[in-house]
Structure formats: structure tokens, C-alpha cells
Design a protein around this motif. Structure first.
Motif, mmCIF file in Angstrom:
data_model
loop_
_atom_site.group_PDB
_atom_site.id
_atom_site.type_symbol
_atom_site.label_atom_id
_atom_site.label_comp_id
_atom_site.label_asym_id
_atom_site.label_seq_id
_atom_site.Cartn_x
_atom_site.Cartn_y
_atom_site.Cartn_z
ATOM 1 N N ILE A 77 5.614 -8.707 15.874
ATOM 2 C CA ILE A 77 4.390 -8.979 15.507
ATOM 3 C C ILE A 77 4.022 -7.205 15.357
ATOM 4 N N LEU A 78 4.679 -6.477 16.718
ATOM 5 C CA LEU A 78 3.908 -4.991 16.874
ATOM 6 C C LEU A 78 4.823 -4.733 14.867
ATOM 7 N N ALA A 79 5.915 -4.361 15.007
ATOM 8 C CA ALA A 79 6.714 -4.208 13.703
ATOM 9 C C ALA A 79 5.459 -4.880 11.922
ATOM 10 N N GLY A 80 4.997 -6.014 12.326
ATOM 11 C CA GLY A 80 4.368 -5.870 11.309
ATOM 12 C C GLY A 80 3.126 -5.507 10.853
ATOM 13 N N ILE A 81 2.285 -5.132 12.257
ATOM 14 C CA ILE A 81 0.946 -4.613 12.171
ATOM 15 C C ILE A 81 1.365 -3.026 11.631
ATOM 16 N N ILE A 82 2.322 -1.695 11.784
ATOM 17 C CA ILE A 82 2.965 -1.100 11.656
ATOM 18 C C ILE A 82 2.960 -0.761 9.953
ATOM 19 N N ILE A 83 3.631 -2.114 9.762
ATOM 20 C CA ILE A 83 3.982 -2.171 8.009
ATOM 21 C C ILE A 83 3.101 -2.791 6.980
ATOM 22 N N PHE A 84 2.716 -3.801 7.324
ATOM 23 C CA PHE A 84 1.096 -4.438 7.079
ATOM 24 C C PHE A 84 0.298 -3.792 6.248
ATOM 25 N N SER A 85 -0.279 -3.989 8.038
ATOM 26 C CA SER A 85 -2.029 -3.317 8.170
ATOM 27 C C SER A 85 -1.702 -1.023 7.817
ATOM 28 N N GLY A 86 -0.736 -0.996 8.241
ATOM 29 C CA GLY A 86 -0.362 0.698 7.928
ATOM 30 C C GLY A 86 -0.028 0.652 6.621
ATOM 31 N N SER A 87 0.191 -0.132 5.794
ATOM 32 C CA SER A 87 0.802 0.089 3.954
ATOM 33 C C SER A 87 -0.846 0.079 3.875
ATOM 34 N N LEU A 88 -1.587 -1.106 4.158
ATOM 35 C CA LEU A 88 -2.894 -0.858 2.894
ATOM 36 C C LEU A 88 -4.059 -0.066 3.644
ATOM 37 N N TYR A 89 -3.667 0.669 4.871
ATOM 38 C CA TYR A 89 -4.498 1.432 5.444
ATOM 39 C C TYR A 89 -4.197 2.408 3.936
ATOM 40 N N VAL A 90 -3.167 3.010 4.156
ATOM 41 C CA VAL A 90 -2.638 4.520 3.457
ATOM 42 C C VAL A 90 -2.783 3.413 1.964
ATOM 43 N N LEU A 91 -2.700 3.141 1.016
ATOM 44 C CA LEU A 91 -2.525 2.309 -0.204
ATOM 45 C C LEU A 91 -4.609 2.800 -0.466
ATOM 46 N N SER A 92 -5.330 1.683 0.644
ATOM 47 C CA SER A 92 -6.928 2.404 0.069
ATOM 48 C C SER A 92 -7.187 3.719 0.145
ATOM 49 N N LEU A 93 -6.414 4.985 1.316
ATOM 50 C CA LEU A 93 -7.112 5.755 1.259
ATOM 51 C C LEU A 93 -6.459 7.276 -0.141
ATOM 52 N N THR A 94 -5.055 6.486 0.014
ATOM 53 C CA THR A 94 -4.586 7.156 -1.330
ATOM 54 C C THR A 94 -4.784 6.509 -3.180
ATOM 55 N N ILE A 96 -2.312 4.878 -3.622
ATOM 56 C CA ILE A 96 -0.879 5.023 -4.105
ATOM 57 C C ILE A 96 -0.589 3.488 -4.130
ATOM 58 N N SER A 97 -0.141 2.512 -5.582
ATOM 59 C CA SER A 97 0.339 1.380 -5.891
ATOM 60 C C SER A 97 1.571 1.080 -5.011
ATOM 61 N N ILE A 98 2.950 1.594 -4.942
ATOM 62 C CA ILE A 98 3.675 1.545 -5.232
ATOM 63 C C ILE A 98 3.270 0.628 -3.641
ATOM 64 N N LEU A 99 2.692 1.110 -2.211
ATOM 65 C CA LEU A 99 2.486 0.757 -1.188
ATOM 66 C C LEU A 99 2.073 -0.921 -1.227
ATOM 67 N N GLY A 100 1.742 -1.138 -2.101
ATOM 68 C CA GLY A 100 1.346 -2.457 -2.207
ATOM 69 C C GLY A 100 3.250 -3.632 -2.576
ATOM 70 N N ALA A 101 4.201 -2.761 -2.768
ATOM 71 C CA ALA A 101 5.571 -2.983 -2.275
ATOM 72 C C ALA A 101 5.856 -3.813 -1.247
ATOM 73 N N VAL A 102 5.631 -2.463 -0.042
ATOM 74 C CA VAL A 102 5.888 -2.762 1.478
ATOM 75 C C VAL A 102 5.052 -3.333 2.455
ATOM 76 N N THR A 103 4.089 -3.905 1.336
ATOM 77 C CA THR A 103 3.408 -4.924 2.298
ATOM 78 C C THR A 103 3.884 -6.271 2.931
#
Length: 126
Positions: A77-94, A96-103
């Protein structure tokens, strides 16, 4: 057990802070779709922050037997927070659409964490 309660509390705090940041500082500065993406990240982070606190409490009470199953659930669950939410935060700010593949990797981590919690309950709950 203490680790997951602290990690959950930190993520709960960050979720509130990042939610306020998005609502007050991002509105009008990023496209609406990215603001919606930010809100999704905040929601999932908060839901799973609460799950981490619950896992920590369950571990300390030893209600669900071996700590290893709950430990695995917590780390996923902790990894999910970092990867899922983290990638969406970075995607929102930048944008960079490739981050949608990481989510989705984060989403799978969430699912595994919840499955491990189910396993602990089925195998060890009285």
C-alpha cells in the motif's frame, strides 16, 4: 507496526496539504484535466493513508495473526501511494504523459496490498 501508523499519518498530512495546494494554488494555473488528476491523487493518498494506520493498529493488536502478512500489505500500500499518487502529482505539474503508463503499477500495488489484508483476515481472524 509503529512504522505503518507513522507512514499513514505522514501520508494523511501530505494528502491534506497537497489537496489544499491543489485547490488554492493550482486552480487556473493548470488545465482542468490536470486539476482533476491532482484531486484523484489526493483522494487515493488519503484513502490509503488510513489503510496504513489501520494496518499498524491491527499489527499492534495481533488480531490477524502473523505480522508478516500485514507487513506485506502495508508495504504494498505504501508503494502504491508513492507510485500511483506520486506519478499523478508529477503528471499534473509537468504534463509528461508517459507517467500515465507508470500509474497502473501503483494501482496494482494497491490491489496486492488489499488482497494481502484479505488473506490475513481469512486465515487468521477469529
Amino acid at each position: 507496526m509503529k512504522f505503518f501508523i507513522i507512514a499513514g499519518a505522514i501520508n494523511g498530512f501530505l494528502s491534506v496539504a497537497l489537496g489544499a495546494f491543489g485547490a488554492h494554488l493550482l486552480e487556473g494555473k493548470v488545465a482542468d484535466k490536470y486539476l482533476a488528476t491532482w484531486e484523484t491523487a489526493v483522494q487515493y493518498q488519503m484513502f490509503h493513508a488510513l489503510a496504513l494506520v489501520a494496518i499498524g493498529i491491527l499489527m499492534s493488536s495481533k488480531v490477524l495473526g502473523p505480522i508478516s502478512t500485514l507487513n506485506t500489505a502495508g508495504y504494498f500500500i505504501l508503494a502504491g501511494i508513492i507510485i500511483f499518487s506520486g506519478s499523478l502529482y508529477v503528471l499534473s505539474l509537468t504534463g509528461i504523459s508517459i507517467l500515465g503508463a507508470v500509474t497502473p503499477i501503483g494501482g496494482v500495488a494497491f490491489l496486492v496490498g488489499w488482497i494481502m489484508l484479505i488473506v490475513a483476515a481469512v486465515k487468521y481472524a477469529n
